[in-house]
Design a protein around this motif. Structure first.
Motif, PDB file in Angstrom:
ATOM      1  N   LYS A  66      46.394 -16.518 -45.174  1.00 32.65           N
ATOM      2  CA  LYS A  66      46.517 -15.982 -46.527  1.00 32.65           C
ATOM      3  C   LYS A  66      47.402 -14.735 -46.535  1.00 32.65           C
ATOM      4  O   LYS A  66      48.328 -14.621 -47.345  1.00 32.65           O
ATOM      5  CB  LYS A  66      45.135 -15.653 -47.079  1.00 32.65           C
ATOM      6  N   GLU A  67      47.127 -13.805 -45.645  1.00 31.80           N
ATOM      7  CA  GLU A  67      47.888 -12.554 -45.605  1.00 31.80           C
ATOM      8  C   GLU A  67      49.313 -12.760 -45.097  1.00 31.80           C
ATOM      9  O   GLU A  67      50.238 -12.073 -45.525  1.00 31.80           O
ATOM     10  CB  GLU A  67      47.160 -11.509 -44.771  1.00 31.80           C
ATOM     11  N   TYR A  68      49.502 -13.706 -44.195  1.00 27.28           N
ATOM     12  CA  TYR A  68      50.842 -14.042 -43.708  1.00 27.28           C
ATOM     13  C   TYR A  68      51.708 -14.527 -44.875  1.00 27.28           C
ATOM     14  O   TYR A  68      52.815 -14.046 -45.076  1.00 27.28           O
ATOM     15  CB  TYR A  68      50.745 -15.112 -42.624  1.00 27.28           C
ATOM     16  N   ARG A  69      51.170 -15.453 -45.641  1.00 25.47           N
ATOM     17  CA  ARG A  69      51.935 -15.996 -46.778  1.00 25.47           C
ATOM     18  C   ARG A  69      52.220 -14.919 -47.831  1.00 25.47           C
ATOM     19  O   ARG A  69      53.298 -14.885 -48.418  1.00 25.47           O
ATOM     20  CB  ARG A  69      51.206 -17.175 -47.399  1.00 25.47           C
ATOM     21  N   LYS A  70      51.265 -14.034 -48.044  1.00 27.46           N
ATOM     22  CA  LYS A  70      51.463 -12.933 -48.977  1.00 27.46           C
ATOM     23  C   LYS A  70      52.566 -12.007 -48.472  1.00 27.46           C
ATOM     24  O   LYS A  70      53.432 -11.584 -49.235  1.00 27.46           O
ATOM     25  CB  LYS A  70      50.161 -12.145 -49.118  1.00 27.46           C
ATOM     26  N   GLY A  71      52.514 -11.688 -47.192  1.00 20.81           N
ATOM     27  CA  GLY A  71      53.486 -10.777 -46.608  1.00 20.81           C
ATOM     28  C   GLY A  71      54.911 -11.301 -46.648  1.00 20.81           C
ATOM     29  O   GLY A  71      55.859 -10.526 -46.786  1.00 20.81           O
ATOM     30  N   LEU A  72      55.068 -12.626 -46.539  1.00 25.70           N
ATOM     31  CA  LEU A  72      56.410 -13.215 -46.555  1.00 25.70           C
ATOM     32  C   LEU A  72      57.172 -12.894 -47.837  1.00 25.70           C
ATOM     33  O   LEU A  72      58.396 -12.796 -47.827  1.00 25.70           O
ATOM     34  CB  LEU A  72      56.329 -14.737 -46.387  1.00 25.70           C
ATOM     35  N   LYS A  73      56.453 -12.713 -48.915  1.00 26.08           N
ATOM     36  CA  LYS A  73      57.089 -12.428 -50.210  1.00 26.08           C
ATOM     37  C   LYS A  73      57.852 -11.106 -50.191  1.00 26.08           C
ATOM     38  O   LYS A  73      58.772 -10.911 -50.965  1.00 26.08           O
ATOM     39  CB  LYS A  73      56.034 -12.365 -51.317  1.00 26.08           C
ATOM     40  N   TYR A  74      57.440 -10.201 -49.300  1.00 26.31           N
ATOM     41  CA  TYR A  74      58.017  -8.855 -49.280  1.00 26.31           C
ATOM     42  C   TYR A  74      58.993  -8.624 -48.133  1.00 26.31           C
ATOM     43  O   TYR A  74      59.525  -7.530 -48.008  1.00 26.31           O
ATOM     44  CB  TYR A  74      56.889  -7.822 -49.193  1.00 26.31           C
ATOM     45  N   LEU A  75      59.216  -9.634 -47.315  1.00 30.79           N
ATOM     46  CA  LEU A  75      60.059  -9.475 -46.132  1.00 30.79           C
ATOM     47  C   LEU A  75      61.402 -10.174 -46.297  1.00 30.79           C
ATOM     48  O   LEU A  75      61.494 -11.230 -46.936  1.00 30.79           O
ATOM     49  CB  LEU A  75      59.347 -10.051 -44.898  1.00 30.79           C
ATOM     50  N   SER A  76      62.419  -9.615 -45.673  1.00 32.03           N
ATOM     51  CA  SER A  76      63.728 -10.275 -45.630  1.00 32.03           C
ATOM     52  C   SER A  76      63.620 -11.509 -44.736  1.00 32.03           C
ATOM     53  O   SER A  76      62.648 -11.654 -43.986  1.00 32.03           O
ATOM     54  CB  SER A  76      64.776  -9.318 -45.057  1.00 32.03           C
ATOM     55  N   SER A  77      64.597 -12.361 -44.772  1.00 37.06           N
ATOM     56  CA  SER A  77      64.547 -13.572 -43.941  1.00 37.06           C
ATOM     57  C   SER A  77      64.533 -13.225 -42.453  1.00 37.06           C
ATOM     58  O   SER A  77      63.860 -13.887 -41.659  1.00 37.06           O
ATOM     59  CB  SER A  77      65.702 -14.521 -44.273  1.00 37.06           C
ATOM     60  N   ASN A  78      65.239 -12.167 -42.060  1.00 34.47           N
ATOM     61  CA  ASN A  78      65.216 -11.738 -40.655  1.00 34.47           C
ATOM     62  C   ASN A  78      63.832 -11.249 -40.251  1.00 34.47           C
ATOM     63  O   ASN A  78      63.338 -11.570 -39.170  1.00 34.47           O
ATOM     64  CB  ASN A  78      66.239 -10.631 -40.400  1.00 34.47           C
TER      65      ASN A  78
END
Length: 57
Positions: free
Chosen positions: A28-40
């Motif tokens: 859950k937190e991984y998927r949430k965090g992806l929204k705020y990270l660049s592709s790198n």
């Protein structure tokens, strides 16, 4: 005087390491965090998860 700041990637790593007891929360937190990270940063986080033995489906 400098503030201690943390990048979003560092924050995600700290949070996920603290949630290592619960796979559902990690995902859950991984998927949430992806929204705020660049592709790198997303790629680096995914690699970090693998190195630390955490699996994401």
């Amino acid at each position: 005087m400098q503030k201690n700041t943390m990048t979003m990637l560092e924050y995600c790593k700290v949070l996920l390491s603290k949630l290592s007891f619960d796979q559902e929360l990690i995902e859950k937190e991984y998927r949430k965090g992806l929204k705020y990270l660049s592709s790198n940063d997303q790629a680096e986080l995914k690699q970090w998860l693998r190195i630390n033995g955490m699996k994401i489906d």
